[in-house]
Design an enzyme around this catalytic site. Structure first.
Site, PDB file in Angstrom:
ATOM      1  N   TYR A  24      -5.091  -6.069  -7.991  1.00  0.00           N
ATOM      2  CA  TYR A  24      -4.330  -5.018  -7.304  1.00  0.00           C
ATOM      3  C   TYR A  24      -5.119  -3.702  -7.241  1.00  0.00           C
ATOM      4  CZ  TYR A  24      -0.315  -1.806  -6.663  1.00  0.00           C
ATOM      5  OH  TYR A  24       0.558  -0.845  -6.224  1.00  0.00           O
ATOM      6  N   LYS A  58      -6.487  -1.670  -4.056  1.00  0.00           N
ATOM      7  CA  LYS A  58      -6.027  -0.298  -3.803  1.00  0.00           C
ATOM      8  C   LYS A  58      -7.206   0.676  -3.725  1.00  0.00           C
ATOM      9  CE  LYS A  58      -1.544  -0.728  -3.493  1.00  0.00           C
ATOM     10  NZ  LYS A  58      -0.956  -0.702  -2.124  1.00  0.00           N
TER      11      LYS A  58
HETATM   12  N1  LIG Z   1       6.427   1.775  -6.829  1.00  0.00           N
HETATM   13  C1  LIG Z   1       5.340   2.417  -7.252  1.00  0.00           C
HETATM   14  O1  LIG Z   1       5.375   3.208  -8.218  1.00  0.00           O
HETATM   15  C2  LIG Z   1       4.031   2.209  -6.554  1.00  0.00           C
HETATM   16  C3  LIG Z   1       2.888   2.742  -7.155  1.00  0.00           C
HETATM   17  C4  LIG Z   1       1.688   2.625  -6.503  1.00  0.00           C
HETATM   18  C5  LIG Z   1       1.620   1.975  -5.290  1.00  0.00           C
HETATM   19  N2  LIG Z   1       2.729   1.427  -4.735  1.00  0.00           N
HETATM   20  C6  LIG Z   1       2.594   0.755  -3.448  1.00  0.00           C
HETATM   21  O2  LIG Z   1       3.643   1.173  -2.595  1.00  0.00           O
HETATM   22  C7  LIG Z   1       3.907   0.127  -1.656  1.00  0.00           C
HETATM   23  C8  LIG Z   1       5.401  -0.189  -1.661  1.00  0.00           C
HETATM   24  O3  LIG Z   1       5.732  -0.741  -2.918  1.00  0.00           O
HETATM   25  P1  LIG Z   1       7.192  -0.720  -3.552  1.00  0.00           P
HETATM   26  O4  LIG Z   1       7.059  -0.199  -4.917  1.00  0.00           O
HETATM   27  O5  LIG Z   1       8.136  -0.090  -2.609  1.00  0.00           O
HETATM   28  O6  LIG Z   1       7.452  -2.303  -3.685  1.00  0.00           O
HETATM   29  P2  LIG Z   1       8.612  -3.261  -3.110  1.00  0.00           P
HETATM   30  O7  LIG Z   1       8.337  -4.600  -3.651  1.00  0.00           O
HETATM   31  O8  LIG Z   1       9.941  -2.632  -3.365  1.00  0.00           O
HETATM   32  O9  LIG Z   1       8.375  -3.246  -1.525  1.00  0.00           O
HETATM   33  C9  LIG Z   1       7.284  -3.896  -0.920  1.00  0.00           C
HETATM   34  C10 LIG Z   1       7.764  -4.567   0.348  1.00  0.00           C
HETATM   35  O10 LIG Z   1       6.644  -5.186   1.008  1.00  0.00           O
HETATM   36  C11 LIG Z   1       7.077  -6.415   1.568  1.00  0.00           C
HETATM   37  N3  LIG Z   1       5.938  -7.324   1.746  1.00  0.00           N
HETATM   38  C12 LIG Z   1       5.239  -7.957   0.770  1.00  0.00           C
HETATM   39  N4  LIG Z   1       4.259  -8.701   1.320  1.00  0.00           N
HETATM   40  C13 LIG Z   1       4.345  -8.526   2.663  1.00  0.00           C
HETATM   41  C14 LIG Z   1       3.583  -9.031   3.756  1.00  0.00           C
HETATM   42  N5  LIG Z   1       2.554  -9.854   3.554  1.00  0.00           N
HETATM   43  N6  LIG Z   1       3.929  -8.626   5.010  1.00  0.00           N
HETATM   44  C15 LIG Z   1       4.967  -7.799   5.214  1.00  0.00           C
HETATM   45  N7  LIG Z   1       5.728  -7.308   4.209  1.00  0.00           N
HETATM   46  C16 LIG Z   1       5.411  -7.658   2.943  1.00  0.00           C
HETATM   47  C17 LIG Z   1       8.062  -6.953   0.548  1.00  0.00           C
HETATM   48  O11 LIG Z   1       8.934  -7.925   1.132  1.00  0.00           O
HETATM   49  C18 LIG Z   1       8.778  -5.687   0.077  1.00  0.00           C
HETATM   50  O12 LIG Z   1       9.967  -5.443   0.794  1.00  0.00           O
HETATM   51  C19 LIG Z   1       3.028  -1.057  -2.080  1.00  0.00           C
HETATM   52  O13 LIG Z   1       1.844  -1.052  -1.309  1.00  0.00           O
HETATM   53  C20 LIG Z   1       2.718  -0.747  -3.517  1.00  0.00           C
HETATM   54  O14 LIG Z   1       1.553  -1.393  -3.947  1.00  0.00           O
HETATM   55  C21 LIG Z   1       3.940   1.518  -5.347  1.00  0.00           C
END
Ligand SMILES: NC(=O)c1ccc[n+]([C@@H]2O[C@H](COP(=O)([O-])OP(=O)(O)OC[C@H]3O[C@@H](n4cnc5c(N)ncnc54)[C@H](O)[C@@H]3O)[C@@H](O)[C@H]2O)c1
Length: 311
Positions: A170, A174
């Site tokens: 991951y 990133k």
């Molecule tokens: N939550 C955090 O603190 C955090 C921190 C750093 C980075 N991020 C990044 O933020 C973004 C959103 O994450 P989140 O925390 O809301 O997670 P989440 O799991 O709530 O949402 C991610 C969404 O992406 C969709 N998804 C997954 N694979 C997919 C694909 N191949 N095609 C289309 N849709 C797809 C999933 O169905 C899900 O609804 C991600 O890229 C994650 O890595 C989140």
């Protein structure tokens, strides 16, 4: 807030979590939204268009237009269909928010090939595909003489820019997204497209899977609310943000930190090839206490908090 009236946005992974908040905020600012979500599990398995459709219904209840798209962003042809759907449904595309993501955490020594490949595919290829197809459209518009104000907002992570144990797949993806942002910004500036990325921190199923249930304060500002990430997206999508590109923003609660990228560093130089002994002696002087990257301890310095140490 800046008006995004008349603009069309794609948000990937917008069925839940941070992406859902981006989609709702863009709609509230006036944009029409293509809500992409495969509806996969956190590990990226299965498919279900229900989350995307629910967000479309929420946007429609705000009096704004939206359509659902269930394509897998890691599929290059699927990414092309996604961009095509925006153009066929609404006649234009102005904003692409690459947000979809999955995790399959494991210590490096135990990580399987599938765990590596799946995470790299969804994040890295899942950023390349939609950006590639959107960029081709913007180049065409620009060459036709249009004043393009395209926006790409990518999603990196503190794990990618600071490093996080257990996330070699991951964090590597990133970090790649942060590099992709810089290169895409350099290439697309000539077509009027800005490209930036976020390194967010918020309470979603992704963080709750890694760190357990995260408390939600009753009476005070909820710094972990995923809605806190959306204002920076709306701001970057404004026409007035045309001069802001190639940046990576750490975002947590009320903190928006413009991160420093790799820079030219500290030069050790001589006029001829180095003798390895001499070089080692100089490097030992430079690193008297040994080297161990700070990793997620940087979160606090950036204005956030390390969920790992918060428990
Ligand atoms: N939550 C955090 O603190 C955090 C921190 C750093 C980075 N991020 C990044 O933020 C973004 C959103 O994450 P989140 O925390 O809301 O997670 P989440 O799991 O709530 O949402 C991610 C969404 O992406 C969709 N998804 C997954 N694979 C997919 C694909 N191949 N095609 C289309 N849709 C797809 C999933 O169905 C899900 O609804 C991600 O890229 C994650 O890595 C989140």
């Amino acid at each position: 807030m800046p008006s995004l009236e008349g603009k069309v946005a794609i948000v990937t992974g917008a069925g839940r979590g941070i992406g859902r908040e981006h989609a709702l905020a863009l709609a509230r600012a006036g944009a029409t939204v293509v809500v992409n979500d495969l509806g996969a599990t956190l590990a990226g398995e299965g498919a279900d268009e229900t989350p995307a459709r629910q967000v479309v219904a929420e946007i429609e209840s705000l009096g704004r237009a939206a359509v659902a798209n269930g394509d897998d962003v890691a599929d290059f042809a699927g990414a092309e269909r996604l961009v095509r759907q925006a153009l066929d449904s609404f006649g234009r595309l102005d904003i692409l928010v690459n947000n979809a993501g999955i995790t399959r955490d494991r210590m490096l020594v135990n990580m399987t090939e599938d765990e590596w490949d799946a995470v790299i595919a969804v994040h890295l290829k899942g950023h390349f595909g939609p950006t590639r197809h959107a960029a081709a459209y913007w180049r065409e518009r620009s060459k036709a003489g249009e004043d393009v104000r395209g926006r790409v907002i990518n999603t990196s992570s503190p794990s990618g820019v600071f490093g996080n144990v257990g996330q070699a797949n991951y964090g590597t993806a990133k970090a790649g997204i942060a590099a992709f942002t810089i290169i895409a910004a350099q290439e697309l500036v000539r077509y009027g497209v800005t490209v930036n990325c976020l390194a967010p921190s918020a309470r979603t199923r992704m963080t709750e899977a890694a760190f357990g249930e995260l408390e939600k304060p009753e009476d005070e500002f909820d710094a972990m609310d995923p809605a806190n990430i959306a204002p920076v997206v709306v701001a970057l999508c404004a026409d007035d943000a045309q001069g802001i590109t190639g940046q990576c923003f750490f975002v947590y609660g009320g903190a928006v930190n413009v991160l420093r990228s790799w820079d030219a560093g500290e030069l050790f130089e001589r006029d001829s090839i180095w003798d390895a002994d001499d070089l080692l002696a100089q490097l030992k002087e430079r690193f008297p206490d040994g080297v161990s990257p700070d990793g997620m301890a940087q979160m606090a310095k950036a204005g956030g908090r390390s969920l790992r140490t918060a428990g």
